[in-house]
Design an enzyme around this catalytic site. Sequence first.
Site, short mmCIF file in Angstrom:
data_model
loop_
_atom_site.label_atom_id
_atom_site.label_comp_id
_atom_site.label_asym_id
_atom_site.label_seq_id
_atom_site.Cartn_x
_atom_site.Cartn_y
_atom_site.Cartn_z
N LYS A 199 0.96 -1.17 0.00
CA LYS A 199 -0.08 0.08 -0.04
C LYS A 199 0.90 1.17 -0.02
CE LYS A 199 -3.35 2.90 1.62
NZ LYS A 199 -3.94 2.82 3.12
N ASP A 332 -12.83 1.57 4.51
CA ASP A 332 -11.95 2.16 5.40
C ASP A 332 -12.26 2.05 6.82
OD1 ASP A 332 -9.54 3.75 5.48
OD2 ASP A 332 -10.27 5.53 4.78
ZN LIG Z 1 -7.62 3.50 4.79
#
Ligand SMILES: [Zn+2]
Length: 418
Positions: A199, A332
């Site tokens: 990421k 998220d």
């Molecule tokens: Zn995130």
Amino acid sequence: MILRCFLASLVSLALAAQERPLILKAARLLDVRTGKVASPAQLWIKDGRIQPGAPPAGAETLDLGDRTLLPGLIDCHTHLLIPAGLGELGYLKRSQGALILDGVVNARKVLEAGFTTVRDVGASAGFGDGALRDAIAHGDIPGPRMLVAGPALSITGGHGDLNGFPPHLHTGDEHIVDSPDQARHAVREWRKRGVDLIKVHATGGVLSNHDDPGAPSFSALEFKAIVEEANRRGMDVCAHAHGDAGILEATLAGVRSIEHGSLLSPTTAKEMKARGTFLVPTLYALESIVLPGNPYKVPEGSLAKARAILPLRRAGFKAALEAGVPIAYGTDIGVFEHGQVAADFRFLVSYGMTPLQAIQSATLVAADLLRLGSELGTLEPGRWADLIAVDGDPLKDITTLERVRFVLKNGKVVRQTL
Ligand SMILES: [Zn+2]
């Protein structure tokens, strides 16, 4: 590209193979490819997989009654090790051990909400995300099947850095990358520590100090080094990006998915479509930041950023939808409460998706993003037996997915409230 943790989980699946075949019956089954509803519905399961043909005599039968069966849901953007509502950079106030225990609690909540697979992307408490993944795969604790990224890579002063604090306070420089050589080293190090993907923060963010969500981060050479090195080790890269310039840079560098994509332009959306880049929109997270009463104790600077971006999000999402960008479900969670992991379905629909498209984003499309389309995402023979049951018809009322009544993972019942 079969990843190492999945080899481990396949072994544990084989060990956990069911003695007796299981027949599942329900009033309806939604074919997520076509949107057609089969009624009545029957599946049979053995060795953790959906089986073809007729079930054998002597199988155990479970009748779920007036319910609709769907594939187990997939969230492509979670933070299981970050509790919601800790306030400004609150995870820094918890020990790594406490964060991993938070992850154990949150993994169960997410699984019981019907999410049988997640891609966990960042803030990992010393690579504890991999430990959580492995404990779940071995059947030691309940939770969704996990792919993990470890800590996200960031530039100095970027979304992943600790900005606005005295210089003696820092999170450790291991996730800060400021050159192509540092990028290659970080990717190799992350692989060594067992991550499944990389990421990166391709722009500034909302829940961080002194960085601009609209501003891009890595240079083209740094980006190239990250993606090339990750791909050489069999890993994909996902890129947090709000501003259009950073979204475009990440797309051109060859990342697999753009996370958030808030300020996406129609031109960049066409580039994403042409390159097969996925969007993981995380719509509710930004909405949850500006909820009345500020339940998640978001600091004023971040509230101001969220308020500035929020009115522009619909246009960005519409650009992706109209260009035909593959959109995969991602929340998220960690920004908001983990038990609300199904909240994004409502927002996907209110931002312009049909209910079927929203369901596909969390099944077919998400499985594709994870390169697990032959194992997950539909209820076809040969797939892992991950499924959920809900009341009513989710194509007519998408919020029924927020009240999942039954969850099966790897052919085993993990929730039943019928
Ligand atoms: Zn995130």
